[in-house]
Write a protein that holds these residues in place. Structure first.
Motif, short mmCIF file in Angstrom:
data_model
loop_
_atom_site.label_atom_id
_atom_site.label_comp_id
_atom_site.label_asym_id
_atom_site.label_seq_id
_atom_site.Cartn_x
_atom_site.Cartn_y
_atom_site.Cartn_z
N ASP A 111 3.93 13.23 14.13
CA ASP A 111 3.70 11.88 13.62
C ASP A 111 4.97 11.37 12.94
N ASN B 52 2.76 3.22 8.86
CA ASN B 52 1.57 2.95 8.05
C ASN B 52 1.91 3.18 6.58
N ALA C 81 5.37 5.17 2.16
CA ALA C 81 5.46 6.01 0.96
C ALA C 81 6.55 7.06 1.13
N ASN C 82 6.66 7.63 2.31
CA ASN C 82 7.71 8.61 2.56
C ASN C 82 9.09 7.97 2.48
N ASN D 276 5.43 8.99 11.02
CA ASN D 276 5.21 8.58 9.63
C ASN D 276 5.54 9.68 8.64
N ASN D 277 5.42 10.93 9.09
CA ASN D 277 5.69 12.05 8.20
C ASN D 277 7.18 12.36 8.08
N GLN E 9 1.33 5.69 4.67
CA GLN E 9 1.91 7.01 4.47
C GLN E 9 3.39 7.01 4.81
N ARG F 101 1.92 9.37 -6.45
CA ARG F 101 2.50 10.71 -6.41
C ARG F 101 3.61 10.87 -7.44
N HIS G 2 0.11 16.13 13.39
CA HIS G 2 0.75 15.91 12.09
C HIS G 2 2.25 16.13 12.17
N SER H 144 0.84 -1.21 0.00
CA SER H 144 0.00 0.00 0.00
C SER H 144 0.87 1.26 0.00
N GLY H 145 1.95 1.23 0.76
CA GLY H 145 2.86 2.38 0.80
C GLY H 145 3.54 2.62 -0.53
N LEU I 284 1.02 4.11 -2.88
CA LEU I 284 0.79 5.53 -2.58
C LEU I 284 1.93 6.38 -3.13
#
Length: 354
Positions: A283, A307, A312-313, A285-286, A309, A30, A280, A22-23, A26
């Motif tokens: 987090d 997760n 994906a990062n 994940n960011n 997100q 992008r 945010h 999923s990551g 995502l």
């Protein structure tokens, strides 16, 4: 822009295939140029891909059922490098089939396998784990080492500074990153001999694409006054976990406070935009995507609990380092580093020159 494929250890991380696929999906939504080699159980990966049509033409599956356990000793994992999803993802980078690998699995095993397969770059004694952390300013701060090397000498710290500065120039667009050594005080006389030796050398060095500004204390890491914080892996890992723990403490404390009374709940509704911004910002994940710097290849470590997100990062970090050719940048910076004094004795004796 054309990029080499990115190998994904689809079995790594707390939730494994579902989140890793999923990551990656995502990340590709992008950036459509991303292509992947998904390493892991083919049946589970194929099922996960059903929910992501955008991944079908961009992905190849390398079947592998063996997985490195989260609590597995690196020495044992090394013996199974040729049969595990983590080991095969790294091998794909070594063989040139992929430009980078991303894994959310066992950090110690990932470092051990990566170092054995890819080896360290010329001029680098030890690779270091670097990661991005939030600050009060708009930019993040890079910190290394975060656990790859529990003991380091002055030469290692100088090399970490060079690698961290190169990394900062890519991911944070800093032409001359502000670099500091983690210490118990900012005075020149504070800290161990190795810290003073490394500080003295970096102050005297010329031609480096960085601004060395001395020491930083742990409570100032996230203030936004420094771009790269350099330390040994033992101290760095403790500092990182203390910062992450403090962030969770503040978040949980706010939740408890807002639930304590009707008035507090009303206050929460009024202040919700601000608290969402705080959540945010804190987090992990960011800011996901630790990098093993100093290897002949790009290996990115994702949080095991990340997760989609977060994954994906981490994929985006790997792609950015490929696009800007991290290893070439580090090699160029090392060529400008005149470390003859460090090669002679392993350290320069700063105290002896005072």
């Amino acid at each position: 822009m054309s990029l080499p494929r990115i190998a994904i250890d689809a079995m790594g991380g707390d939730e494994g295939v579902r989140v890793m696929v999923s990551g990656a999906a995502l990340a590709r939504r992008r950036h459509e140029q991303f292509k992947f080699l998904l390493v892991g159980d083919e049946a589970r990966i194929s099922k996960a891909l059903e929910a992501h049509p955008n991944m079908r033409e961009a992905s190849e599956i390398l079947h592998c059922e063996d997985v490195v356990a989260g609590d597995e000793k690196p020495s044992r994992a090394l013996r199974r490098a040729k049969t595990t999803s983590m080991g095969l993802a790294i091998q794909a980078v070594k063989d040139g089939k992929c430009g980078a690998a991303v894994s959310g699995g066992n950090t110690g095993a990932l470092m051990a396998m990566s170092k054995l397969a890819l080896r360290t770059m010329p001029g680098i004694d030890r690779p270091a784990l670097a990661a991005l952390m939030p600050t009060l300013e708009e930019h993040d701060v890079i910190m290394l080492d975060l656990g790859a090397n529990t003991e380091c000498d002055a030469r290692n710290l100088v090399q970490f500074a060079v690698m961290g500065a190169a990394y900062s120039r890519i991911v944070c667009a800093n032409d001359a990153p502000r670099v500091r050594l983690l210490n118990i005080g900012t005075e020149d006389t504070k800290g161990t001999e190795k810290l003073q030796d490394a500080s003295h050398f970096l102050r005297e060095a010329t031609g480096l694409a960085m601004r060395f500004e001395g020491y930083v204390e742990a409570d100032k890491i996230n203030r936004g006054d420094v771009d790269v914080v350099v330390t040994d892996g033992f101290s760095g890992n403790i500092a990182l976990k203390a910062i992450e723990g403090s962030a969770r403490f503040v978040t949980d404390l706010l939740k408890t406070a807002f639930r304590s009374s009707i008035r507090s709940k009303i206050g929460f509704l009024i202040s919700r935009p601000a608290t969402e911004l705080l959540r945010h910002h804190l987090d992990p994940n960011n800011h996901n995507g630790g990098v093993f710097l100093g290897l002949n290849g790009v290996i990115v470590k994702s949080h095991g609990s990340a997760n989609a997100q977060g994954v994906a990062n981490a994929v985006a970090v790997a792609a950015r380092l490929l696009e800007d050719d991290l290893t070439t940048r580090i090699a160029a910076d090392l060529a400008a580093l005149d470390d003859g004094a460090l090669k002679a004795n392993g350290t320069t004796t700063a105290q002896g020159q005072q």
